[in-house]
Motif scaffolding. Structure first.
Motif: not given
Length: 215
Positions: A142-168
């Motif tokens: 998910t984090y790797a995917t966020s690096r190819d994005l920009t703007g609000p979409t990148r922010t949203a995907v990065t936040e998803l990666a943060v939650r996934q890390r916490a769940d893991a």
């Protein structure tokens, strides 16, 4: 006139009858209480399963330690790239860094593939750890995917990666707690194989020393 005393022959007959009766009675009790072939087979299978489970617990504990050592650098890198507190800015992460994390996470996933069948408690511990490893691998993707994005979409995907890390990390803490419990039951004592973690709800090791048999 006094009754005649029993002759030696009659006394011998009484004793013989008594002994024979005792032997027969004892034999009947033995036959009744002797475990059947099915019961003996069940007991043997249970003993074999208990021994096999103890071996699996030892092997799983070592696998958990090796996996933890492999994943700690991945989590540390993700923490630098995606600080959960939002205070520090993200560190500079290169594509080579991400590829190294991905390889480490994929190797950890493969290490838990094709698990052996064990006792329920051991299976629960293994499943918790395996699920956490898969979630960490997903976090990296998910984090790797966020690096190819920009703007609000990148922010949203990065936040998803943060939650996934916490769940893991939370899921790993459940598996590590279950692993600690089965080690105690198996006679190996406390084994605290936890990932570095902080935050609400994450289970942490108790204060008992490693190897201590007190629950």
């Amino acid at each position: 006139m006094p009754a005649p005393r029993p002759t030696r022959k009659r006394m011998f007959g009484f004793v013989s009858a008594f002994v024979l009766g005792a032997l027969i009675a004892g034999g009947l009790v033995f036959l009744v209480t002797m475990p059947s072939s099915t019961e003996r087979a069940v007991d043997r299978i249970r003993a074999e399963e208990a021994l096999r489970d103890k071996t699996q617990i030892k092997e799983l504990t070592q696998l958990a330690r090796d996996t933890r050592d492999r994943l700690v650098p991945v989590l540390q890198g993700l923490d630098r790239a995606m600080p959960a507190d939002g205070v520090a800015g993200p560190a500079v992460v290169t594509p080579a860094d991400v590829e190294a994390w991905r390889k480490a996470a994929d190797a950890a996933v493969q290490a838990f593939a094709d698990p052996p069948s064990g006792e329920t408690a051991t299976n629960v511990a293994r499943s918790g750890l395996a699920s956490a490893v898969q979630q960490i691998a997903t976090t990296v993707d998910t984090y790797a995917t966020s690096r190819d994005l920009t703007g609000p979409t990148r922010t949203a995907v990065t936040e998803l990666a943060v939650r996934q890390r916490a769940d893991a990390v939370f899921t790993w803490s459940i598996g590590a707690t279950a692993l600690d419990a089965v080690n105690i039951d198996a006679g190996y004592g406390h084994q605290h194989v936890f990932l570095p973690a902080s935050g609400d709800g994450v289970l942490t090791p108790d204060d008992e020393p490693e190897g201590n048999h007190e629950s």
